[in-house]
Design an enzyme around this catalytic site. Sequence first.
Site, PDB file in Angstrom:
ATOM      1  N   CYS A  95     -40.607  24.884  -6.587  1.00 50.48           N
ATOM      2  CA  CYS A  95     -40.183  25.238  -7.944  1.00 50.48           C
ATOM      3  C   CYS A  95     -41.311  26.015  -8.624  1.00 50.48           C
ATOM      4  CB  CYS A  95     -39.904  23.946  -8.707  1.00 50.48           C
ATOM      5  SG  CYS A  95     -39.602  24.173 -10.467  1.00 50.48           S
ATOM      6  N   SER A 104     -42.704  25.281 -11.233  1.00 46.90           N
ATOM      7  CA  SER A 104     -43.731  24.337 -11.709  1.00 46.90           C
ATOM      8  C   SER A 104     -44.741  24.037 -10.614  1.00 46.90           C
ATOM      9  CB  SER A 104     -43.134  23.015 -12.179  1.00 46.90           C
ATOM     10  OG  SER A 104     -41.783  23.105 -12.393  1.00 46.90           O
ATOM     11  N   HIS A 109     -47.250  26.500 -10.653  1.00 44.27           N
ATOM     12  CA  HIS A 109     -48.165  26.341 -11.791  1.00 44.27           C
ATOM     13  C   HIS A 109     -49.151  25.188 -11.625  1.00 44.27           C
ATOM     14  CE1 HIS A 109     -45.341  28.838 -14.522  1.00 44.27           C
ATOM     15  NE2 HIS A 109     -46.160  29.574 -13.813  1.00 44.27           N
ATOM     16  N   HIS A 151     -39.738  18.098  -6.143  1.00 44.49           N
ATOM     17  CA  HIS A 151     -38.689  17.392  -6.892  1.00 44.49           C
ATOM     18  C   HIS A 151     -37.291  17.969  -6.693  1.00 44.49           C
ATOM     19  CE1 HIS A 151     -40.174  20.648  -9.465  1.00 44.49           C
ATOM     20  NE2 HIS A 151     -38.912  20.747  -9.855  1.00 44.49           N
ATOM     21  N   CYS A 211     -34.338   3.578 -24.181  1.00 44.81           N
ATOM     22  CA  CYS A 211     -34.879   4.112 -25.442  1.00 44.81           C
ATOM     23  C   CYS A 211     -33.725   4.642 -26.309  1.00 44.81           C
ATOM     24  CB  CYS A 211     -35.913   5.198 -25.174  1.00 44.81           C
ATOM     25  SG  CYS A 211     -35.220   6.760 -24.605  1.00 44.81           S
ATOM     26  N   CYS A 221     -32.004   7.838 -24.874  1.00 45.12           N
ATOM     27  CA  CYS A 221     -31.129   7.535 -23.733  1.00 45.12           C
ATOM     28  C   CYS A 221     -29.851   6.848 -24.210  1.00 45.12           C
ATOM     29  CB  CYS A 221     -31.839   6.636 -22.722  1.00 45.12           C
ATOM     30  SG  CYS A 221     -32.997   7.508 -21.651  1.00 45.12           S
ATOM     31  N   GLU A 252     -30.639  20.324  -7.780  1.00 44.22           N
ATOM     32  CA  GLU A 252     -31.395  20.038  -9.014  1.00 44.22           C
ATOM     33  C   GLU A 252     -31.591  21.301  -9.861  1.00 44.22           C
ATOM     34  OE1 GLU A 252     -34.888  19.654 -11.611  1.00 44.22           O
ATOM     35  OE2 GLU A 252     -34.762  20.880  -9.836  1.00 44.22           O
ATOM     36  N   ARG A 261     -35.021  40.312  -5.671  1.00 49.16           N
ATOM     37  CA  ARG A 261     -34.224  39.359  -6.447  1.00 49.16           C
ATOM     38  C   ARG A 261     -32.958  40.007  -7.011  1.00 49.16           C
ATOM     39  NH1 ARG A 261     -38.467  35.360  -9.682  1.00 49.16           N
ATOM     40  NH2 ARG A 261     -38.810  34.002  -7.886  1.00 49.16           N
TER      41      ARG A 261
HETATM   42 ZN   LIG Z   1     -38.102  22.439 -10.734  1.00 48.29          ZN
HETATM   43 ZN   LIG Z   2     -35.133   6.701 -22.269  1.00 49.21          ZN
END
Ligand SMILES: [Zn+2]
Ligand SMILES: [Zn+2]
Length: 392
Positions: free
Chosen positions: A65, A67, A70, A94, A127, A130, A187, A242
């Site tokens: 990803c 991220s 990064h 992830h 929380c 949520c 994802e 791309r």
């Molecule tokens: Zn990602």
């Molecule tokens: Zn939460």
Amino acid sequence: MKGLVLDAEWKPRDGYLLSDFERQTGKAVTGSSVWHKPTLIVQEVEKPQPGPDEVLIRVKACGVCGSDIHFYETDKDGYILYPGLTKFPTILGHEFSGVVEKVGGQVKDIAPGDMVTAEEMIWCGYCTQCRNGFPNHCENLEEIGFTIPGAFAEYIAVGAKYCWKINEFAKVFGSEEKAYEVGALTEPTCVSYNGMFARAGGFRPGAYVVVFGAGPIGLAATGLARAAGAGKIISFEVSPERRALAQQVGADQVYDPRAVTPSEAILELTSGQGADFFVEAAGAPQVTIPEMEKSLAINGKIVQIGRAAQRVPMYLETFQVRRGQFYGSQGHSGDGNFPNVIRLVASGRLDLSPIITTRYSLDNVVEGIAQSAVRPAHDGGARRHGKILVKP
Ligand SMILES: [Zn+2]
Ligand SMILES: [Zn+2]
């Protein structure tokens, strides 16, 4: 087992005031202001065991990803570029899929042998946010591959309530191997789906849809726009590789935004009406939003999915006289996002497999991340790859 561990030095920048939360939890809220001199090393780590409500997944594919890039790239002072919530050391990765090998005693709906993917956001469910139905804004959020161990590894243990079955993918893609590869795209595709449909409420079949940016999020948005019945899809992207991928997954017209004035191209292609639905997936809203404003259809929508921590000039009069709407979007959980995306893929109506451009083994994952980060100078420093997958 083997895993890609990112470690870094906890060294808040001069002038960055740590909050009590950061001091107590060891989590940095603004990672790029705290984590110094990152190291990414594939090393031997302990194999996880599933807790009572968790499943143990043998990872089959995990996407690189933006991220992850990064964490690999640093600024001139040696700090990571990723600006978000982070706690190190941890295993990165992830966007993954795999096969369930073991389930905890309380797990009812998932069994060994199931093919699954999972949410990256580990929302607490307790929380206020949520409980109000906003898991993407959980106050106790953990994130797989950011604050807790991720899936650039042979195994990962994940709470069963974050897992979604993809068993049906094997039928439509003809092999389990391909099914796992496509499963690892779930994802990021849900990030686009959440922005376009859960947050912005989507568009009518036949609508003019414009997507700025053709990285994995923009490409997923393009594929989703086609699956959702857009009348014409226009994509703007700097990298020629791309742009070709955008055409493969559904863009009717692709442009290098430096070669045309985007708003003029859009007005021409829409007979002067403007586009009904804009997706900002370029992470460059300071240049894309003004172009969208100039080519916004009456009752048009703009959804911001790309991240860019900066102020953007917006002429709000446009949003009044053109009845425009602007939506900010973050995350992928809730709102039926995962089951809807999985159903679209299983039906054969959404095939993003062409965006997978390269595959690396776990031993070479750091090279895979480095390749994802490549920005050829002749393309104005834009990234060129689609999705790079790591397969243990
Ligand atoms: Zn990602
Ligand atoms: Zn939460």
